[in-house]
Design a protein around this motif. Structure first.
Motif, PDB file in Angstrom:
ATOM      1  N   VAL A 109     -14.037  17.880  32.920  1.00 21.35           N
ATOM      2  CA  VAL A 109     -12.899  17.023  32.897  1.00 21.35           C
ATOM      3  C   VAL A 109     -12.748  16.957  31.185  1.00 21.35           C
ATOM      4  CG1 VAL A 109     -11.917  14.731  32.935  1.00 21.35           C
ATOM      5  CG2 VAL A 109     -13.295  15.837  34.910  1.00 21.35           C
ATOM      6  N   ALA A 110     -11.458  17.314  30.765  1.00 18.88           N
ATOM      7  CA  ALA A 110     -11.059  17.192  29.471  1.00 18.88           C
ATOM      8  C   ALA A 110     -10.072  16.258  29.165  1.00 18.88           C
ATOM      9  CB  ALA A 110     -10.755  18.341  28.718  1.00 18.88           C
ATOM     10  N   VAL A 111      -9.909  15.429  28.269  1.00 20.98           N
ATOM     11  CA  VAL A 111      -8.824  14.557  28.043  1.00 20.98           C
ATOM     12  C   VAL A 111      -8.104  14.829  26.606  1.00 20.98           C
ATOM     13  CG1 VAL A 111      -8.172  11.967  27.566  1.00 20.98           C
ATOM     14  CG2 VAL A 111     -10.262  12.402  29.239  1.00 20.98           C
ATOM     15  N   LEU A 112      -6.754  14.920  26.686  1.00 25.78           N
ATOM     16  CA  LEU A 112      -5.766  15.310  25.602  1.00 25.78           C
ATOM     17  C   LEU A 112      -5.026  14.118  25.202  1.00 25.78           C
ATOM     18  CD1 LEU A 112      -4.587  17.434  23.624  1.00 25.78           C
ATOM     19  CD2 LEU A 112      -3.210  17.987  25.459  1.00 25.78           C
ATOM     20  N   PHE A 113      -4.926  13.525  24.099  1.00 25.75           N
ATOM     21  CA  PHE A 113      -4.049  12.403  23.586  1.00 25.75           C
ATOM     22  C   PHE A 113      -2.950  13.194  22.887  1.00 25.75           C
ATOM     23  CE2 PHE A 113      -8.197  10.420  23.981  1.00 25.75           C
ATOM     24  CZ  PHE A 113      -7.881   9.240  24.764  1.00 25.75           C
ATOM     25  N   GLY A 114      -1.729  13.153  23.759  1.00 24.80           N
ATOM     26  CA  GLY A 114      -0.622  13.780  23.118  1.00 24.80           C
ATOM     27  C   GLY A 114      -0.015  13.006  21.897  1.00 24.80           C
ATOM     28  N   SER A 115      -0.228  11.841  21.837  1.00 22.94           N
ATOM     29  CA  SER A 115       0.191  10.991  20.484  1.00 22.94           C
ATOM     30  C   SER A 115      -0.517  11.359  19.220  1.00 22.94           C
ATOM     31  CB  SER A 115       0.185   9.405  20.841  1.00 22.94           C
ATOM     32  OG  SER A 115      -1.169   9.071  20.873  1.00 22.94           O
ATOM     33  N   ARG A 116      -1.631  12.153  19.391  1.00 23.66           N
ATOM     34  CA  ARG A 116      -2.484  12.540  18.358  1.00 23.66           C
ATOM     35  C   ARG A 116      -1.891  13.956  17.822  1.00 23.66           C
ATOM     36  NH1 ARG A 116      -8.562  10.114  19.324  1.00 23.66           N
ATOM     37  NH2 ARG A 116      -7.878   7.998  20.014  1.00 23.66           N
ATOM     38  N   HIS A 117      -1.265  14.541  18.489  1.00 26.39           N
ATOM     39  CA  HIS A 117      -0.914  15.925  18.020  1.00 26.39           C
ATOM     40  C   HIS A 117       0.458  15.913  17.178  1.00 26.39           C
ATOM     41  CE1 HIS A 117       0.109  20.238  18.181  1.00 26.39           C
ATOM     42  NE2 HIS A 117       1.237  19.949  18.402  1.00 26.39           N
ATOM     43  N   PHE A 118       0.293  16.532  16.127  1.00 29.17           N
ATOM     44  CA  PHE A 118       1.342  16.813  15.127  1.00 29.17           C
ATOM     45  C   PHE A 118       1.276  18.167  14.577  1.00 29.17           C
ATOM     46  CE2 PHE A 118      -0.027  12.176  14.753  1.00 29.17           C
ATOM     47  CZ  PHE A 118       1.129  11.755  14.798  1.00 29.17           C
ATOM     48  N   SER A 119       2.490  18.757  14.375  1.00 30.98           N
ATOM     49  CA  SER A 119       2.471  19.886  13.709  1.00 30.98           C
ATOM     50  C   SER A 119       2.047  19.505  12.204  1.00 30.98           C
ATOM     51  CB  SER A 119       3.743  20.568  13.318  1.00 30.98           C
ATOM     52  OG  SER A 119       4.703  20.826  14.885  1.00 30.98           O
ATOM     53  N   CYS A 120       1.037  20.663  11.803  1.00 33.16           N
ATOM     54  CA  CYS A 120       0.409  20.158  10.528  1.00 33.16           C
ATOM     55  C   CYS A 120      -0.028  21.527   9.719  1.00 33.16           C
ATOM     56  CB  CYS A 120      -0.925  19.520  10.624  1.00 33.16           C
ATOM     57  SG  CYS A 120      -2.047  20.746  11.473  1.00 33.16           S
ATOM     58  N   LYS A 121      -0.258  21.349   8.381  1.00 31.14           N
ATOM     59  CA  LYS A 121      -0.599  22.594   7.471  1.00 31.14           C
ATOM     60  C   LYS A 121      -1.764  23.345   8.410  1.00 31.14           C
ATOM     61  CE  LYS A 121      -4.169  20.122   4.777  1.00 31.14           C
ATOM     62  NZ  LYS A 121      -4.358  19.648   3.517  1.00 31.14           N
ATOM     63  N   GLY A 122      -1.555  24.510   8.016  1.00 32.82           N
ATOM     64  CA  GLY A 122      -2.335  25.437   8.853  1.00 32.82           C
ATOM     65  C   GLY A 122      -1.539  26.157  10.025  1.00 32.82           C
ATOM     66  N   GLY A 123      -0.400  25.553  10.182  1.00 33.48           N
ATOM     67  CA  GLY A 123       0.805  26.044  11.211  1.00 33.48           C
ATOM     68  C   GLY A 123       0.360  26.739  12.352  1.00 33.48           C
ATOM     69  N   MET A 124       1.170  27.662  13.010  1.00 36.63           N
ATOM     70  CA  MET A 124       0.895  27.831  14.293  1.00 36.63           C
ATOM     71  C   MET A 124      -0.188  28.821  14.505  1.00 36.63           C
ATOM     72  SD  MET A 124       2.358  27.631  17.374  1.00 36.63           S
ATOM     73  CE  MET A 124       3.732  26.938  17.089  1.00 36.63           C
ATOM     74  N   ASP A 125      -0.477  29.612  13.700  1.00 36.39           N
ATOM     75  CA  ASP A 125      -1.608  30.318  13.766  1.00 36.39           C
ATOM     76  C   ASP A 125      -2.943  29.678  13.945  1.00 36.39           C
ATOM     77  OD1 ASP A 125      -0.391  32.754  13.730  1.00 36.39           O
ATOM     78  OD2 ASP A 125      -0.698  32.887  11.435  1.00 36.39           O
ATOM     79  N   GLU A 126      -3.229  28.328  13.300  1.00 38.50           N
ATOM     80  CA  GLU A 126      -4.319  27.684  13.410  1.00 38.50           C
ATOM     81  C   GLU A 126      -4.088  26.950  14.560  1.00 38.50           C
ATOM     82  OE1 GLU A 126      -6.599  23.621  11.698  1.00 38.50           O
ATOM     83  OE2 GLU A 126      -5.478  24.924  10.073  1.00 38.50           O
TER      84      GLU A 126
END
Length: 251
Positions: A109-126
């Motif tokens: 079981v994994a838990v993902l917190f959507g409110s902690r996701h932001f587009s950030c430096k490192g971009g789409m590749d990271e």
């Protein structure tokens, strides 16, 4: 034994023989296109081949095409065979993905917190590397005899700044194209109204079999719904269970 009963008794063997034949045809097809492929490796064992076959409704040609695409992707995107934490520092810093416990079927079981996701430096590749990182972690935690994992997507506090259409579509693509038949179930909890706008955009990109595995949970039924699939002893503390959450990069 009458004819109908005999047919029922023999059917499982017939199905098994058909699957074995298709596995052989799939190996031959992939080997012809990529002779370097080693089927004894864990990434390309019979269990993996069966998953790709099922993902393409046992169509050998379509499964072969899908496997070749996967092999090419692993060689170019994960050349070392794994993604290290040093390759995804900005994503790990968001501390948004955790793993702890197993559901009643033995799936991690994994838990993902959507409110902690932001587009950030490192971009789409990271971000794509991070997706491979966490999906590999989850896959490696699957016990023998099981093939899938379960995810709780928690959207408490989710807002416009977390709405990442490109990232979400990338996640859907990587999961469906390169980790077929790995997803067992997704519980989406604490769903804000704002998320439904994103859902309407991304839903058409999710295949129908995957959509069936996504459960939107009502807030007033959160605890009882999760307990239908996960024992209290295996449920994270934040949902009334007994286990602390562990960041997936520490697992």
């Amino acid at each position: 034994m009458n004819t109908a009963a005999a047919a029922m008794k023999e059917a499982p063997q017939d199905d098994d023989d058909e699957l074995k034949t298709k596995l052989s045809l799939l190996r031959a097809s992939v080997h012809n296109q990529d002779p370097s492929c080693k089927f004894q490796d864990q990434e390309m064992d019979d269990s993996t081949l069966r998953r790709f076959l099922r993902a393409r409704d046992l169509d050998v040609n379509k499964a072969s095409e899908m496997l070749i695409k996967y092999i090419t992707w692993r060689k170019t995107f994960v050349p070392k065979g794994y993604i290290s934490t040093s390759e995804v520092p900005n994503q790990i810093a968001q501390n948004k993905m955790f793993m702890q416990g197993k559901d009643k079927q033995g799936r991690p079981v994994a838990v993902l917190f959507g409110s902690r996701h932001f587009s950030c430096k490192g971009g789409m590749d990271e971000f794509k590397r991070y997706l491979a990182f966490v999906l590999d972690k989850l896959s490696s935690a699957i016990p023998e005899g099981q093939e899938k994992f379960t995810i709780i997507g928690d959207l408490q506090g989710y807002g416009y700044s977390n709405s990442d259409i490109r990232g979400t579509l990338a996640a859907i693509s990587i999961l469906q194209d390169y980790y077929p038949e790995r997803l067992g179930k997704v519980f989406v909890v604490h769903v804000p109204y704002i998320f439904m706008t994103l859902w309407k955009i991304i839903c058409p990109f999710i295949d129908k079999n995957t959509r069936k595995k996504i459960v939107f949970v009502e807030n007033n039924k959160l605890h009882e719904t999760l307990l239908e699939d996960i024992e209290k002893s295996q449920l994270p503390e934040i949902y009334g269970g007994e286990l602390p959450l562990v960041p997936i990069h520490n697992c």
